[in-house]
Design a protein around this motif. Structure first.
Motif, PDB file in Angstrom:
ATOM      1  N   THR A 209       0.820  -1.207   0.000  1.00 44.62           N
ATOM      2  CA  THR A 209       0.000   0.000   0.000  1.00 44.62           C
ATOM      3  C   THR A 209       0.855   1.258   0.000  1.00 44.62           C
ATOM      4  O   THR A 209       2.036   1.236   0.320  1.00 44.62           O
ATOM      5  N   CYS A 210       0.232   2.369  -0.351  1.00 43.46           N
ATOM      6  CA  CYS A 210       0.864   3.680  -0.276  1.00 43.46           C
ATOM      7  C   CYS A 210       0.113   4.469   0.794  1.00 43.46           C
ATOM      8  O   CYS A 210      -0.987   4.970   0.544  1.00 43.46           O
ATOM      9  N   ASP A 211       0.682   4.551   1.990  1.00 42.80           N
ATOM     10  CA  ASP A 211      -0.022   5.187   3.111  1.00 42.80           C
ATOM     11  C   ASP A 211       0.927   6.112   3.869  1.00 42.80           C
ATOM     12  O   ASP A 211       1.217   5.900   5.047  1.00 42.80           O
TER      13      ASP A 211
ATOM     14  N   LYS B 144      -8.270   4.305   0.149  1.00 40.79           N
ATOM     15  CA  LYS B 144      -7.609   4.912   1.301  1.00 40.79           C
ATOM     16  C   LYS B 144      -6.167   4.438   1.461  1.00 40.79           C
ATOM     17  O   LYS B 144      -5.399   5.018   2.223  1.00 40.79           O
ATOM     18  N   TYR B 145      -5.796   3.397   0.716  1.00 38.09           N
ATOM     19  CA  TYR B 145      -4.416   2.910   0.757  1.00 38.09           C
ATOM     20  C   TYR B 145      -3.625   3.319  -0.478  1.00 38.09           C
ATOM     21  O   TYR B 145      -2.571   2.758  -0.755  1.00 38.09           O
ATOM     22  N   LYS B 146      -4.154   4.291  -1.241  1.00 44.17           N
ATOM     23  CA  LYS B 146      -3.484   4.709  -2.472  1.00 44.17           C
ATOM     24  C   LYS B 146      -3.149   6.194  -2.420  1.00 44.17           C
ATOM     25  O   LYS B 146      -3.779   7.008  -3.075  1.00 44.17           O
ATOM     26  N   GLU B 147      -2.183   6.537  -1.595  1.00 42.86           N
ATOM     27  CA  GLU B 147      -1.588   7.878  -1.531  1.00 42.86           C
ATOM     28  C   GLU B 147      -2.554   8.970  -1.067  1.00 42.86           C
ATOM     29  O   GLU B 147      -2.354  10.135  -1.353  1.00 42.86           O
ATOM     30  N   THR B 148      -3.582   8.596  -0.340  1.00 40.61           N
ATOM     31  CA  THR B 148      -4.508   9.593   0.196  1.00 40.61           C
ATOM     32  C   THR B 148      -4.227   9.915   1.653  1.00 40.61           C
ATOM     33  O   THR B 148      -4.781  10.876   2.190  1.00 40.61           O
ATOM     34  N   SER B 149      -3.421   9.091   2.307  1.00 40.47           N
ATOM     35  CA  SER B 149      -3.146   9.216   3.753  1.00 40.47           C
ATOM     36  C   SER B 149      -4.420   9.069   4.584  1.00 40.47           C
ATOM     37  O   SER B 149      -4.557   9.654   5.649  1.00 40.47           O
TER      38      SER B 149
ATOM     39  N   VAL C 150      -2.878   6.786   9.437  1.00 45.50           N
ATOM     40  CA  VAL C 150      -3.872   7.081  10.480  1.00 45.50           C
ATOM     41  C   VAL C 150      -3.544   6.399  11.806  1.00 45.50           C
ATOM     42  O   VAL C 150      -4.063   6.810  12.860  1.00 45.50           O
ATOM     43  N   ASN C 151      -2.705   5.387  11.789  1.00 46.32           N
ATOM     44  CA  ASN C 151      -2.406   4.663  13.015  1.00 46.32           C
ATOM     45  C   ASN C 151      -1.203   5.198  13.770  1.00 46.32           C
ATOM     46  O   ASN C 151      -1.177   5.164  15.001  1.00 46.32           O
TER      47      ASN C 151
END
Length: 457
Positions: free
Chosen positions: A383-385, A441-446, A452-453
């Motif tokens: 993912t991108c997070d 939500k796991y694609k570069e949106t933060s 978030v964790n």
């Protein structure tokens, strides 16, 4: 299908190819559109959408858009001049692009982060507008930053320009299977076929000087990162670590008690040096993106500094082979984190680096394809997070681990004969499907994962 080595590797600025370089390139294109228009313009406006809105501040998308509208471009970007220009624009609320006179532009009101309106073409969308004396929009264009610094207008994307093949080349492979078939039939390596394609478009000398410059910028970026200290911008208070790690590694050199796995630290520190420079807004080369810019230079630096018999004469072959693999991934899937997660960025970079290393270490085309597949396969689903939308956590360390995987993949492939169960084409298609199924939500949106964790821990 032809994507030049100079499409895959572009000299630019950090921290993001799609969120920083892309918007700056789009702004430059819009200025050209304005210059070609018969209308007289008095002002500019811009709106950012999708991932460009959600993580735009962390990626300096606002800054890049403003500076792009002022005439700055990634390849010749001067940080000191940019800082002065930005201060003037904010103070005077005007902008002065060449050939267009003085235009009204207030960054506080004329640049909008639109979190609600999602543009359909791509996750990284932006709208640029020019207005008349009454403030009415008289020219408007929608742009999509599709990854790696590539930019398309709405019409170009709808017409399939992102996969346009262009003029014929000697070896027009669109898949890894075709690449291997052409290699077998011609008796040429992947780098040799790619060199023929490049020469057909830009000439041999342009290729030689261009690839030399690419490696020089990459290597200089590593060296800057290895000697720089301090806290990275953005508010996370992330400390630069590459210099400290490198200093310790240098102190340990020649000590007989150093464990073998220390070589992993060398690979990691080269990659981290690049990505710390990227996070600081320094000059980097997309490889194939800024967020993944450290993997390939780290792998190439590892080869040159640590592999017996390595030679800089092989750098061009390394880059050509890597670009061939990167072109296949981009054409058949994606290199955009906003579109397919980090598997499309660090995963693609690792596949490219593994292929390049395998090639310069004597691998056959079949072994090169196997190396790329191994590296990409073991990034599937990533993912991108990014925390706070910054290309820092987990991105900097992730590049280090990507380089380690690239070297391991090349080594494994070289131990075999090139035959393997999962073809690279199947792996690329799997990455595409995984990206399509991945939650937004796991694609570069933060909006998910570490982003978030971590703050809640």
């Amino acid at each position: 299908m032809f994507l030049s080595v100079f499409d895959m590797f572009k000299v630019g600025i950090g921290p993001s190819s799609s969120h920083t370089m892309g918007p700056m390139v789009a702004a430059a294109r819009f200025l050209d559109l304005m210059r070609a228009s018969p209308f007289a313009f008095h002002g500019l406006r811009a709106s950012l959408h999708g991932s460009l809105a959600f993580t735009g501040v962390g990626h300096a998308t606002d800054r890049a858009t403003i500076l792009g509208l002022a005439g700055f471009v990634p390849d010749t970007y001067d940080r000191e001049k940019a800082d002065l220009a930005l201060e003037e624009i904010k103070a005077k609320r005007t902008i002065h692009p060449d050939g267009l006179g003085t235009l009204s532009f207030d960054p506080a009101t004329d640049l909008v982060f639109d979190f609600d309106t999602i543009l359909e073409g791509h996750a990284n969308g932006m709208i640029l507008m020019a207005t008349d004396a009454q403030g009415d929009v008289t020219l408007r264009e929608t742009y999509y930053s599709i990854g790696g610094g590539f930019v398309m207008t709405e019409a170009e994307l709808a017409a399939g320009k992102d996969t346009e093949e262009g003029a014929p080349v000697p070896f027009p492979f669109k898949t890894a299977a075709q690449m291997l078939e052409m290699s077998t039939a011609s008796g040429r390596s992947i780098a040799e076929m790619k060199r023929s394609n490049e020469s057909a478009r830009g000439g041999v000398e342009n290729l030689k000087t261009g690839t030399r410059r690419l490696w020089q910028v990459m290597n200089d970026c590593i060296d800057r990162g290895l000697t720089s200290e301090g806290i990275l911008p953005g508010g996370l208070s992330v400390k630069r670590r590459a210099k400290g790690i490198h200093d310790k590694l240098m102190q340990e050199r020649g000590m007989n008690l150093t464990p073998p796995h220390t070589i992993n630290d060398w690979m990691s520190v080269y990659a981290m040096a690049v990505n710390e420079e990227n996070a600081a807004g320094g000059q980097v080369v997309t490889a194939p993106t800024n967020g993944a810019a450290g993997v390939l230079p780290a792998t190439l630096r590892y080869y040159l500094d640590h592999v017996p018999g390595a030679s800089e004469s092989h750098v061009e072959d390394f880059l050509l082979t890597a670009a061939a693999i990167g072109g296949l991934v981009k054409y058949n899937a994606s290199i955009s984190g906003a579109e397919a997660g980090c598997q499309a960025e660090v995963g693609s970079a690792a596949a490219m680096a593994a292929a390049g290393l395998c090639a310069v270490m004597g691998g056959t085309p079949q072994q090169v394809e196997n190396a790329a597949e191994i590296a990409l396969e073991h990034h599937l689903g990533m993912t991108c997070d990014p925390v706070k939308g910054l290309v820092q956590v987990p991105c900097i360390e992730r590049n280090g681990l990507g380089a380690i995987k690239a070297v391991s993949a090349a080594s494994l492939a070289l131990r075999g004969d090139g035959t393997h169960l999962v073809p690279l084409d199947a792996c690329i298609e799997t990455m595409r499907q995984t990206g399509a199924d991945m939650s937004e939500k796991y694609k570069e949106t933060s909006l998910g994962g570490l982003a978030v964790n971590v703050p809640n821990c």
